[in-house]
Scaffold this active site. Structure first.
Site, short mmCIF file in Angstrom:
data_model
loop_
_atom_site.label_atom_id
_atom_site.label_comp_id
_atom_site.label_asym_id
_atom_site.label_seq_id
_atom_site.Cartn_x
_atom_site.Cartn_y
_atom_site.Cartn_z
N GLU A 80 0.98 -1.25 0.04
CA GLU A 80 0.02 -0.04 -0.01
C GLU A 80 1.07 1.03 0.03
O GLU A 80 1.48 1.50 1.16
CB GLU A 80 -0.92 0.17 1.33
CG GLU A 80 -1.76 -1.04 1.49
CD GLU A 80 -3.04 -1.23 0.55
OE1 GLU A 80 -3.35 -0.24 -0.21
OE2 GLU A 80 -3.62 -2.17 0.68
N CYS A 137 -2.26 8.99 2.32
CA CYS A 137 -1.87 8.68 0.98
C CYS A 137 -3.16 8.93 0.18
O CYS A 137 -2.87 9.11 -1.01
CB CYS A 137 -1.79 6.98 1.03
SG CYS A 137 -2.79 6.15 2.01
P1 NAP Z 1 8.38 5.30 4.67
O1 NAP Z 1 9.36 5.96 4.91
O2 NAP Z 1 8.47 4.16 3.43
O3 NAP Z 1 8.05 4.02 6.04
C1 NAP Z 1 7.11 3.30 6.14
C2 NAP Z 1 7.52 1.98 6.79
O4 NAP Z 1 8.57 1.50 6.09
C3 NAP Z 1 8.46 2.39 8.22
O5 NAP Z 1 8.19 1.30 9.20
C4 NAP Z 1 9.80 2.92 7.86
O6 NAP Z 1 10.65 2.46 8.66
C5 NAP Z 1 9.89 1.37 6.82
N1 NAP Z 1 11.06 1.51 5.87
C6 NAP Z 1 11.31 2.51 5.21
N2 NAP Z 1 12.61 2.26 4.57
C7 NAP Z 1 12.70 1.04 4.66
C8 NAP Z 1 13.74 0.11 4.15
N3 NAP Z 1 14.63 0.40 3.15
N4 NAP Z 1 13.69 -1.18 4.82
C9 NAP Z 1 12.78 -1.56 5.62
N5 NAP Z 1 11.83 -0.76 6.01
C10 NAP Z 1 11.84 0.63 5.70
O7 NAP Z 1 7.11 5.96 4.62
P2 NAP Z 1 6.89 7.16 4.90
O8 NAP Z 1 7.53 8.47 4.13
O9 NAP Z 1 7.30 7.57 6.47
O10 NAP Z 1 5.11 7.48 4.95
C11 NAP Z 1 4.43 8.04 4.18
C12 NAP Z 1 4.35 7.27 2.78
O11 NAP Z 1 3.57 6.37 3.01
C13 NAP Z 1 3.62 8.05 1.69
O12 NAP Z 1 4.18 7.91 0.39
C14 NAP Z 1 1.90 7.56 1.66
O13 NAP Z 1 1.42 7.95 0.70
C15 NAP Z 1 2.23 6.25 1.89
N6 NAP Z 1 1.03 5.72 2.76
C16 NAP Z 1 0.50 4.76 1.87
C17 NAP Z 1 -0.86 4.07 2.42
C18 NAP Z 1 -1.74 3.29 1.68
O14 NAP Z 1 -2.36 2.67 2.30
N7 NAP Z 1 -1.58 3.10 0.51
C19 NAP Z 1 -1.19 4.71 3.76
C20 NAP Z 1 -0.32 5.57 4.44
C21 NAP Z 1 0.90 5.90 3.75
P3 NAP Z 1 11.57 3.68 9.61
O15 NAP Z 1 10.34 4.50 10.42
O16 NAP Z 1 12.15 3.02 10.44
O17 NAP Z 1 12.10 4.49 8.58
#
Ligand code: NAP
Length: 455
Positions: free
Chosen positions: A228, A262
């Site tokens: 997602e 999102c």
């Molecule tokens: P993110 O950086 O991708 O973080 C999300 C999760 O992934 C966190 O637990 C993060 O851990 C982990 N993570 C990040 N990089 C990683 C890697 N290389 N290896 C393993 N785990 C990793 O996302 P964000 O920027 O905080 O959140 C916003 C994004 O999420 C936006 O693009 C938003 O649109 C999307 N989102 C989508 C939905 C949906 O249902 N489609 C819902 C909500 C949000 P850490 O915190 O430790 O870095």
């Protein structure tokens, strides 16, 4: 410290937690696997339901305490945090109530006695984001626990108190040790967990970058994943729309959760006939937002989740302007506040060649486009790497449905901004990911559809 609560309103560091070491991770994996094999998969639906229903009831009883943790960790307005707690409880209840019928054996009309049964597949691993700290994990945990799987969750590093509160909730509701496990782990350990034979599948909600890393790892291990990811949802206003209603939804669609959703409305695509009036009313409404303490019920504009999130957004605005975009309003940090506050912003004149044209703006920044007609609106809506949600405003509902069918996303809302409810499937296509959460679809992702046929 790797996992840290920092109040985005005032920068105060509240709590820190280190990553667990590999020995502790191993013991948690062992406990999860033992729980699945020896306990949880053998429970009846009624027994699992008792745990989830109790968790939902406890969440509701303690709405205020759960909500305050959200607000102090990621800055959401307290009333919206309370709404999230209630929605999360509703998701727990929804699957507690309906899982058995969603997973009922399906008798086939084949020759002989043939039936498809849905059996659990084992220990699942979820990687979850901070923007809705309980809702995101409820969406993953509730259907899968009801299906008989057990779950391990690596939550985002800025919401550790919410992560622990949810784990304790399930424990208190009677979930056996290993049914729901919170993991404070590093990114290297995330890879290790995905590689582990005891993990049968992986779900990630977050950015495209994290999705690609996690899905690639899962694929290398021949494990199923669901993703997602981000979105840049179009908000189409057609010439026959109810303008005031469209503006009201534009404001809530862009400003809810300070724009950090999102499925927030991000690209406002308005046909020429209404464009000027829409823009004027939208701007007037956005000028009414007042920054302040998100714990104070009078506040209407909450901070972004972190200073880093604010800097990313300001950088995107600068990049957009450097490539020809025009700021209609806002575009700056709100001065005089310690927190990471962004002015409600509207950008226009964003041409396709502008590098930000295809980016997701994760905060209160609206991209405004005017188009000649419906066909141009649809073409622009689809000219995006993302395919999560979208909205269409028209007083002709058949026209709205016709337009909705042409939009390449997983969800389209007619005459409203995006909403999420337990019984509505949630997910996208293109770079917004694959798989579905919530609804009857959300419980089918990680079960074995097993055929049993008697000759
Ligand atoms: P993110 O950086 O991708 O973080 C999300 C999760 O992934 C966190 O637990 C993060 O851990 C982990 N993570 C990040 N990089 C990683 C890697 N290389 N290896 C393993 N785990 C990793 O996302 P964000 O920027 O905080 O959140 C916003 C994004 O999420 C936006 O693009 C938003 O649109 C999307 N989102 C989508 C939905 C949906 O249902 N489609 C819902 C909500 C949000 P850490 O915190 O430790 O870095």
């Amino acid at each position: 410290m790797a996992y840290q609560s920092t109040n985005p309103y005032n920068g105060e560091i509240l709590k820190s937690y280190g990553d667990i070491d590999d020995a502790e991770l191993e013991s948690k994996l062992t406990a999860a696997q033992a729980c699945f094999e020896q306990v949880w998969r053998h429970k009846s639906f009624a027994e699992r339901k008792a745990v989830l229903s109790r968790a939902a009831a406890l969440m509701r009883e303690r709405t205020q305490a759960f909500a305050e943790l959200i607000t102090i960790e990621m800055g959401k307005l307290i009333a919206q945090s309370e709404g999230e707690v209630k929605l999360s409880a509703a998701i727990l209840d929804y699957y507690a109530e309906h899982a058995e019928s969603f997973l009922a054996p399906e008798k086939l009309a084949a020759k002989g006695d043939a039936v498809v049964e849905s059996s659990p597949i084992g220990v699942l691993f979820g990687v979850e984001p901070w923007n809705y700290p309980y809702y995101q994990i409820a969406r993953f945990a509730a259907p899968n626990l009801m299906a008989g799987n057990v779950v391990m969750v690596k939550h985002a590093s800025n919401v550790p108190q919410c992560a622990l509160a949810f784990e304790r909730l399930l424990e208190e509701a009677g979930a056996p040790v290993g049914a729901y496990t919170n993991l404070f782990i590093s990114k290297d350990q995330v890879a290790q967990v995905i590689d582990d034979d005891r993990i049968r599948a992986v779900a990630l909600t977050g950015s495209e970058g994290a999705g690609a890393v996690v899905a690639q790892r899962a694929g290398k291990n021949l494990k199923k994943s669901t993703l997602e990811l981000g979105g840049s949802d179009a908000f189409i206003v057609l010439d026959d729309a109810d303008l005031d209603s469209a503006v009201k939804h534009a404001v809530s669609g862009r400003m809810g959760n300070s724009g950090q959703a999102c499925t927030a409305s991000k690209r406002f695509i308005v046909v020429e006939a209404l464009a000027d009036r829409f823009l004027e009313k939208f701007q007037t409404a956005l000028q009414g937002f007042e920054a302040g303490d998100p714990m104070d019920r009078q506040t209407t504009l909450a901070p972004l989740s972190s200073v880093q999130a604010l800097e990313t957004l300001l950088g995107q605005v600068d990049e957009a302007v450097a490539h020809g975009a025009r700021i209609v309003m806002g575009g700056q940090r709100i001065e005089g506040q310690r927190g990471a506050f962004m002015q409600p912003t509207i950008l226009t004149d964003i041409e396709a060649a502008n590098p930000t044209y295809k980016q997701e703006f994760f905060g209160p920044v609206a991209l405004f486009f005017r188009v000649p007609d419906e066909a141009a609106a649809v073409a622009l809506a689809n000219d995006s790497p993302f395919g999560l949600g979208g909205s269409v405003f028209t007083q002709d509902l058949e026209r709205g449905k016709r337009v909705a069918r042409q939009i390449d996303t997983g969800m389209v809302f007619i005459n409203s901004a995006a909403v999420s409810m337990p019984d509505l499937p949630f997910g996208g296509v293109k770079n917004s990911g694959y798989g579905r959460e919530l609804s009857s679809a959300g419980i089918q992702e990680f079960v074995n559809k097993k055929l049993i046929r008697v000759a």
